[in-house]
Design a protein around this motif. Structure first.
Motif: not given
Length: 212
Positions: A103-112
């Protein structure tokens, strides 16, 4: 039905049944796998961005000392002038992995989180020596050197450790600059910040040469 025909007909029936049922079972299995993967999350560590920034800049400081460069790199934004010094933190979303990654969806609350620095007015001799020292230090401290190229317009050294830890260093002949990049693992912010917002209000310290 003739007994001699009954056996082959039955066998053909089971072959057709398997051919029809197998794709259905595969599709059902994929949906089950997707549902489980979606429900379990990515399992990133929960780390405050300020703590992750400290880890990143500590790692950059270690590498800067190992490079043997003798000037400080102040905390300044990168901007568009690639011949000038820079020292900046940035961040991006982490994306979902596994089958749900389609889906190429960002993971909620995540960051790099990333730390990037650039030292200007670095001669070819200084750049070559710095990259050689860094390669030796990386190998000594458990990093895997994935690429080291000293030719063309840019000379690049790349290394990783584990799944997400990344380091790269590039000397640009056109701008006479040496750039360093530290990439940290994906994480969840306990406060809920995500993507680029994770580094709001965070600034890296000055990079200092090794004490002699």
């Amino acid at each position: 039905m003739n007994e001699r025909l009954r056996g082959p007909v039955r066998a053909a029936f089971f072959v057709v049944l398997c051919v029809v049922a197998l794709p259905v079972l595969l599709i059902v299995g994929l949906f089950v796998w997707y549902g489980i993967d979606k429900a379990t999350g990515e399992g990133f560590d929960s780390v405050r961005p300020a703590e992750m920034a400290r880890r990143a800049t500590d790692r950059s400081q270690e590498m800067y000392e190992a490079s043997g460069l003798t000037r400080r790199v102040p905390s300044v934004p990168g901007g568009g002038d690639y011949s000038a010094a820079a020292n900046v933190l940035s961040a991006d979303f982490c994306h979902q992995r596994g089958i749900e990654g389609i889906e190429d969806t960002p993971e909620p609350r995540s960051y790099r989180l990333y730390h990037e620095w650039r030292l200007n007015a670095v001669t070819e001799a200084e750049g070559t020596a710095a990259l050689d020292r860094l390669e030796a230090h990386l190998k000594k401290t458990g990093w895997t050197v994935t690429g080291y190229r000293k030719s063309g317009d840019d000379w690049e050294l790349r290394a990783d450790k584990g799944y997400d830890d990344r380091l790269s260093f590039t000397w640009w002949s056109h701008w006479k600059t040496l750039e360093g990049f530290t990439g940290m693992p994906c994480a969840y912010d306990p406060a809920g910040a995500q993507g680029e917002d994770a580094t709001d209000g965070l600034y890296p310290p000055v990079l200092r040469p090794a004490q002699r």
